[in-house]
Write an enzyme that holds these catalytic residues in place. Sequence first.
Site, mmCIF file in Angstrom:
data_model
loop_
_atom_site.group_PDB
_atom_site.id
_atom_site.type_symbol
_atom_site.label_atom_id
_atom_site.label_comp_id
_atom_site.label_asym_id
_atom_site.label_seq_id
_atom_site.Cartn_x
_atom_site.Cartn_y
_atom_site.Cartn_z
ATOM 1 C CB CYS A 35 38.211 45.272 39.021
ATOM 2 S SG CYS A 35 39.515 45.620 37.832
ATOM 3 C CB CYS B 65 41.554 46.774 40.087
ATOM 4 S SG CYS B 65 40.452 47.175 38.752
ATOM 5 C CG ASP B 66 40.983 45.360 43.765
ATOM 6 O OD1 ASP B 66 41.754 46.329 43.765
ATOM 7 O OD2 ASP B 66 39.751 45.470 43.783
#
Length: 313
Positions: free
Chosen positions: A136, A139-140
């Site tokens: 992701c 997300c990261d």
Amino acid sequence: MNQYNTKCLIIGSGPAGYTAAIYASRANLSPILYSGQQPGGQLTITTEVENFPGYPEGVTGPQLMDDLRRQAEKFGADLRSGIVTDVDFSARPYKVTVDNGDTIAAETIIIATGASAKYLGLPDEVKYNGLGVSACATCDGFFYRKRVVAVVGGGDTACEEALYLSNLASKVYMIVRKDYLRASQVMQKRVFDKENIEVLFNTNTVGLFGEEFVEGAHLVENKGTDKERLFDIAIDGFFLAIGHKPNTDIFRGHINLDEAGYIVLEGPTTATNIPGVFAAGDVADTRYRQAISAAGTGCRAALDVEKFLAEES
Ligand code: NDP
């Protein structure tokens, strides 16, 4: 083996499931929630979450899910561990079987079983999970500012992730197994126009290396041909974008699914084609796939259940 009755059964314990449980409990529906295969959902395998509103300092994925779980519990949701193995939507109340043999007769059901990112199946993906391997970028990606990353895949998701990362990282490799991108023309153009994205066609990943965190990938070009070439690239992050699989195997044949297996919603609500069965979160979302958007649809599903039951009485 026990038999239980409930007004509202929630299947799944990601942000969608827990949010539905919070709303349904507060509406006096006394929901029962089964947490499923991966209690807490995909966020439990994420490290830091910085984009969930309400956590200005960030929060770890497991902590966020624990907070949501405790909030649902506080309002009286009956949270149970267990995996739903079978459903019968032929007549109401709907019958659901859990892996310990218990059966639930449910007047309404919220399906929030999520989706799972696909991985290549390399042992190194497990070894470096959370240590440079992610599925992701949203997300990261933030953790890879001014660093070098690779994105695996050649579809729209891979292009989107590569473009997103290219605004943060100093360089992005795209590792594409064929000699073309499957993504739409517009996404391809954006990728090719971006100076810091390099597409490695006809290339597969064989492994990852690094002391503690990912430091590079072992790649093979033109695998199985006389032009086969093994080489390494130095990277700090390795992002999988080879598709997601919705967790809908048990619902196949019982509810309308699209070609990729996602639950089809009827109109603008969370209703499915089965009256009283609603879907929330990634299991019905091919587009946004964010914790906050999943939580939002969990709220909507609980409100839809409440309205559905009120209209019946
Ligand atoms: P896709 O199935 O479209 O693409 C998957 C990509 O991963 C392909 O390039 C595929 O390669 C590659 N791949 C699959 N398995 C492996 C493997 N084992 N090793 C290496 N590469 C692999 O999935 P997406 O998630 O990209 O998209 C899903 C759907 O969502 C699509 O319909 C897409 O158009 C849509 N979407 C739309 C967006 C938008 O419009 N903005 C954004 C994101 C998704 P190969 O081509 O060789 O099979």
